[in-house]
Design a protein around this motif. Structure first.
Motif, PDB file in Angstrom:
ATOM      1  N   LEU A   1      14.361   6.698  -9.712  1.00 36.26           N
ATOM      2  CA  LEU A   1      14.771   7.651  -8.743  1.00 36.26           C
ATOM      3  C   LEU A   1      16.173   7.573  -9.347  1.00 36.26           C
ATOM      4  CD1 LEU A   1      15.204   4.787  -5.779  1.00 36.26           C
ATOM      5  CD2 LEU A   1      14.036   6.479  -5.647  1.00 36.26           C
ATOM      6  N   SER A   2      16.824   8.690  -9.118  1.00 34.10           N
ATOM      7  CA  SER A   2      17.738   9.037 -10.051  1.00 34.10           C
ATOM      8  C   SER A   2      19.001   8.178  -9.493  1.00 34.10           C
ATOM      9  CB  SER A   2      18.798  10.858  -9.523  1.00 34.10           C
ATOM     10  OG  SER A   2      19.344  10.361  -8.557  1.00 34.10           O
ATOM     11  N   ASP A   3      20.177   8.116 -10.387  1.00 34.65           N
ATOM     12  CA  ASP A   3      21.955   7.484 -10.270  1.00 34.65           C
ATOM     13  C   ASP A   3      21.915   7.209  -9.225  1.00 34.65           C
ATOM     14  OD1 ASP A   3      21.066   6.568 -13.171  1.00 34.65           O
ATOM     15  OD2 ASP A   3      22.445   7.452 -14.051  1.00 34.65           O
ATOM     16  N   GLU A   4      21.746   8.191  -8.476  1.00 27.84           N
ATOM     17  CA  GLU A   4      22.254   8.260  -6.755  1.00 27.84           C
ATOM     18  C   GLU A   4      21.662   8.012  -6.333  1.00 27.84           C
ATOM     19  OE1 GLU A   4      24.429  12.052  -3.968  1.00 27.84           O
ATOM     20  OE2 GLU A   4      24.170  12.083  -6.077  1.00 27.84           O
ATOM     21  N   GLN A   5      20.216   8.182  -5.909  1.00 27.61           N
ATOM     22  CA  GLN A   5      19.794   7.677  -4.896  1.00 27.61           C
ATOM     23  C   GLN A   5      18.783   6.251  -5.762  1.00 27.61           C
ATOM     24  OE1 GLN A   5      16.120  10.030  -6.504  1.00 27.61           O
ATOM     25  NE2 GLN A   5      15.577  10.699  -4.230  1.00 27.61           N
ATOM     26  N   SER A   6      19.408   5.529  -6.689  1.00 32.05           N
ATOM     27  CA  SER A   6      19.276   4.382  -6.888  1.00 32.05           C
ATOM     28  C   SER A   6      20.115   4.122  -6.057  1.00 32.05           C
ATOM     29  CB  SER A   6      19.339   3.820  -8.715  1.00 32.05           C
ATOM     30  OG  SER A   6      18.869   2.733  -8.556  1.00 32.05           O
ATOM     31  N   ALA A   7      21.560   4.075  -6.457  1.00 33.61           N
ATOM     32  CA  ALA A   7      22.837   3.443  -5.662  1.00 33.61           C
ATOM     33  C   ALA A   7      22.319   2.992  -4.221  1.00 33.61           C
ATOM     34  CB  ALA A   7      23.772   4.131  -6.476  1.00 33.61           C
ATOM     35  N   LYS A   8      22.169   4.063  -3.610  1.00 38.45           N
ATOM     36  CA  LYS A   8      22.495   4.316  -2.266  1.00 38.45           C
ATOM     37  C   LYS A   8      20.789   3.044  -1.758  1.00 38.45           C
ATOM     38  CE  LYS A   8      24.733   8.804  -1.380  1.00 38.45           C
ATOM     39  NZ  LYS A   8      23.817   9.743  -0.678  1.00 38.45           N
ATOM     40  N   PHE A   9      19.725   3.101  -2.879  1.00 43.58           N
ATOM     41  CA  PHE A   9      18.790   3.207  -2.588  1.00 43.58           C
ATOM     42  C   PHE A   9      18.700   1.413  -2.840  1.00 43.58           C
ATOM     43  CE2 PHE A   9      14.690   0.889  -3.751  1.00 43.58           C
ATOM     44  CZ  PHE A   9      13.901   1.069  -2.768  1.00 43.58           C
ATOM     45  N   ILE A  10      18.951   0.878  -3.483  1.00 45.61           N
ATOM     46  CA  ILE A  10      18.819  -0.591  -4.230  1.00 45.61           C
ATOM     47  C   ILE A  10      19.999  -1.271  -3.282  1.00 45.61           C
ATOM     48  CG2 ILE A  10      20.380  -2.173  -5.999  1.00 45.61           C
ATOM     49  CD1 ILE A  10      19.353  -0.170  -7.834  1.00 45.61           C
TER      50      ILE A  10
END
Length: 156
Positions: free
Chosen positions: A50-59
């Motif tokens: 995941l990108s950093d942006e995706q990761s923050a939302k996903f987590i």
């Protein structure tokens, strides 16, 4: 009379200590579970790239899903344990506990499907597909670490 007061004081002290220890163990377990959930979410996010942006939302979303499924699992275990520890459980209590155990996977799946639909707005189709594989890798790593720790304890 003095001996009775000392005995009562010792008993109350022991009960208070036991209660405090149980509370501390529960708090420690809750903290450990939160840390494990965070680590698992980060592992999955990294594994599915995941990108950093995706990761923050996903987590954040993934941790919410784990909290819901964890609450469901705890309630199911509570019912199961309640009946197991009760020497004179009624047929109704056994049936209620059995239903909870058998319904668990379906309810867990319903929660995961609800979150799957939310993950769709964050992840690519390929990333969505890889979540379950990443979770299996996580579990495999935990088991590997557990076996390693067990061997280390046996070697001492």
């Amino acid at each position: 009379m003095k001996h009775i007061l000392i005995a009562i004081t010792l008993i109350l002290s022991a009960l208070t200590t036991t209660h405090a220890q149980k509370h501390e163990d529960t708090a420690r377990h809750r903290q450990w579970m939160q840390e494990m959930t965070q680590a698992k979410a980060e592992f999955v996010a990294k594994d599915i790239k995941l990108s950093d942006e995706q990761s923050a939302k996903f987590i954040q979303l993934y941790k919410s899903m784990c909290a819901e499924t964890g609450k469901l699992a705890a309630e199911t275990r509570r019912l199961e344990k309640e009946v197991t520890n009760k020497s004179n459980a009624s047929d109704v209590e056994y049936e209620k506990a059995a239903e909870a155990v058998y319904e668990f996977r379906g309810k867990e799946n319903a929660i995961e499907m609800r979150y799957f639909n939310q993950f769709k707005s964050i992840l690519s189709k390929q990333q969505l597909f890889k979540i379950k594989s990443a979770e299996r890798k996580w579990n495999k790593e935990l088991m590997k670490q557990h076996r390693h720790n067990k061997r280390q304890k046996g070697a001492k």
